[in-house]
Structures are given as structure tokens and as C-alpha cells.
Design a protein around this motif. Structure first.
Motif, short mmCIF file in Angstrom:
data_model
loop_
_atom_site.label_atom_id
_atom_site.label_comp_id
_atom_site.label_asym_id
_atom_site.label_seq_id
_atom_site.Cartn_x
_atom_site.Cartn_y
_atom_site.Cartn_z
N ASN A 179 -51.61 19.59 -29.39
CA ASN A 179 -51.55 20.90 -30.18
C ASN A 179 -50.26 21.37 -30.55
OD1 ASN A 179 -54.43 21.12 -29.86
ND2 ASN A 179 -54.11 21.52 -27.70
N THR A 180 -49.08 20.63 -29.97
CA THR A 180 -47.71 21.12 -30.45
C THR A 180 -47.40 20.85 -31.74
OG1 THR A 180 -47.21 20.67 -28.11
CG2 THR A 180 -45.33 20.95 -29.62
N GLY A 181 -46.80 22.24 -32.57
CA GLY A 181 -46.50 21.79 -33.71
C GLY A 181 -45.18 21.00 -33.79
N TRP A 182 -45.10 20.62 -35.10
CA TRP A 182 -44.00 19.45 -35.68
C TRP A 182 -42.43 20.04 -35.26
CZ3 TRP A 182 -40.31 20.24 -38.92
CH2 TRP A 182 -40.68 20.92 -39.87
N ALA A 227 -38.04 19.08 -29.04
CA ALA A 227 -38.00 18.40 -27.90
C ALA A 227 -37.40 17.05 -27.73
CB ALA A 227 -39.71 18.43 -27.18
N LEU A 252 -41.65 22.02 -32.95
CA LEU A 252 -41.41 21.95 -31.53
C LEU A 252 -41.04 20.61 -30.83
CD1 LEU A 252 -43.54 24.71 -29.88
CD2 LEU A 252 -41.20 24.72 -30.23
N ILE A 253 -42.03 19.70 -31.75
CA ILE A 253 -41.94 18.11 -31.28
C ILE A 253 -40.57 17.72 -31.64
CG2 ILE A 253 -42.70 16.00 -31.89
CD1 ILE A 253 -45.44 17.20 -32.24
N SER A 278 -42.59 13.35 -23.96
CA SER A 278 -43.96 13.37 -23.47
C SER A 278 -44.25 14.94 -23.13
CB SER A 278 -44.05 12.90 -22.04
OG SER A 278 -42.66 13.55 -21.10
N TRP A 279 -43.05 15.80 -23.37
CA TRP A 279 -43.41 17.44 -23.38
C TRP A 279 -44.51 17.75 -24.32
CZ3 TRP A 279 -42.21 21.39 -26.65
CH2 TRP A 279 -42.41 22.67 -26.16
N PRO A 280 -44.37 17.61 -25.58
CA PRO A 280 -45.48 18.01 -26.42
C PRO A 280 -46.68 17.34 -26.27
CG PRO A 280 -43.45 17.22 -27.60
CD PRO A 280 -43.40 16.72 -26.35
N ASN A 281 -47.88 18.34 -26.68
CA ASN A 281 -49.14 17.64 -26.55
C ASN A 281 -49.84 17.59 -28.09
OD1 ASN A 281 -50.22 20.47 -27.11
ND2 ASN A 281 -49.99 20.72 -24.95
#
Length: 227
Positions: free
Chosen positions: A190-193, A199, A195-196, A185-188
Motif C-alpha cells: 500500500n506504500t506509494g511510489w 526508502a 515513499l518507496i 523491505s520497509w514499504p508494503n
């Protein structure tokens, strides 16, 4: 090989609890990372599911991700389980762990895929963090009990207290699922893959270590109980 002591109960390999925690942490770290990579690849190639056929395809890919996660977790767990319980064959532990993981992924995915319309979420209807993570813990409790049941099947009959493996996994996954949900749930939007993926990996290792810490205590008790 398992060594036996005079009362007929098997001795445990040195550092069993620590090895079990590490096995669960490593297995979930690699398993959840692989599952996250599959989910990201699916979204990049096919986009968000818009129709029922898209959702079914998404479900198929995630069930494959669940099977991969279960296989990885089973491998690391069996490296220790196979020494404690040599009566359990590798293929048996692998099959039951994959069945548990796939069933858990299916039950976990169905509500979000088919009970939320087109998947769009009204920001005003989003649950509070307390509600969200309480739901994660409840899901972990239920799915963990299911997971423990599948893994109990090859354990039953080997030790008197083998049934404890079901509540052990229920408690372990209740905590572990909170960390897994936190990573998811932390990425939104606009988060790049990269960082997804990071996470998801961090959530996986934290969740796996939590499962290992809790179930490890029950594993010691089960292994030391009477045959």
C-alpha cells in the motif's frame, strides 16, 4: 598528481578516508535511487512479472539498473582512486565496477524471480527479521567478495597488499546490504511510489556509507603498502 615520498611509496591526498566514505555514500545514494526508479517504472508500466518471459524482461531492466548503479559508483570512487593509483585508467575502473555490479544484481535477482513460483509469498512462510537480515548480510558477504574481486583486477600488481580489497568489500557489503535490504523491505503493497523511492534512497546512502567506512580503512593500508 600523486606525490612520492623517499621510500618510494605514494603519499595520500589529504582526508583520503573521509573523501572515500563520502564517495561511496554519494555513489550508492544516487545509484540505488536510480535503480529503484527503474524498478518502480517497470512495475507501473508492466505490472508484476507473471510468466517466464515477464521475469526475463524484469531481469533485463534490473541488470540495466545495476549497470547504471555501477557506473555512478565507479565515477565517484575514481575521483579519488585515480589520484591514489594513477596507473588505473578511468575506463578500466568503470568496466570492472560495472561488471561487478551487473553480476551481483543478476545473482541477487535470480532466486526471487525464478525460485519462488509466481512471486506470491505466504505470510506464514515469511522469515523472521533476524533470519531476513542475516540472509542479507550473508548475501552482502558473498556478493561483496565478488565485487571486491572485480575491482581488485586493476589493483593487483600495484601494491603488495592489494588482495585485501576482496575481504574489505566482503565485510563492507555485508553491512551495507543490511541497510539496502532495510530500505527495500520497509514499504508494503500500500506504500506509494514516492515513499518507496525515498526508502530505497535512504537505504542506498546508509549502505554506501557503511561500505565506505569499512573499505576506507583497507584502502589506506593498501595504498601505504609497498609497490
Amino acid at each position: 598528481m600523486t606525490q612520492y615520498i623517499p621510500n618510494g611509496r605514494p603519499g595520500l591526498p589529504p582526508g583520503t578516508w573521509k573523501k572515500w566514505v563520502l564517495a561511496c555514500g554519494t555513489g550508492e545514494f544516487l545509484g540505488i535511487t536510480a535503480a529503484a526508479a527503474i524498478a518502480i517504472a517497470h512495475r507501473l508500466l508492466l505490472g508484476e512479472p507473471a510468466s517466464n518471459s515477464d521475469r526475463m524482461l524484469n531481469l533485463f531492466f534490473m541488470l540495466m539498473a545495476g549497470a547504471l548503479e555501477g557506473s555512478i559508483l565507479a565515477y565517484f570512487q575514481y575521483r579519488l582512486i585515480g589520484k591514489i593509483f594513477p596507473e588505473i585508467a578511468w575506463k578500466q575502473w568503470l568496466a570492472y565496477t560495472i561488471a561487478a555490479a551487473v553480476t551481483a544484481w543478476m545473482l541477487g535477482m535470480l532466486p526471487s524471480l525464478f525460485l519462488t513460483g509466481n512471486g506470491a509469498t505466504d505470510p506464514g512462510m515469511e522469515p523472521s527479521p533476524l533470519v531476513y537480515y542475516s540472509m542479507a548480510a550473508l548475501m552482502g558477504l558473498l556478493l561483496g567478495a565478488l565485487f571486491g574481486y572485480f575491482q581488485w583486477l586493476p589493483l593487483k600488481g600495484l601494491r603488495k597488499e592489494a588482495m585485501l580489497w576482496i575481504p574489505a568489500n566482503a565485510l563492507g557489503w555485508a553491512v551495507g546490504m543490511v541497510f539496502i535490504f532495510l530500505g527495500a523491505s520497509w514499504p508494503n503493497a500500500n506504500t506509494g511510489w514516492p515513499l518507496i523511492l525515498l526508502a530505497g534512497a535512504l537505504g542506498g546512502i546508509a549502505g554506501g556509507l557503511s561500505v565506505g567506512v569499512i573499505t576506507g580503512f583497507f584502502l589506506l593500508r593498501i595504498a601505504r603498502s609497498a609497490p
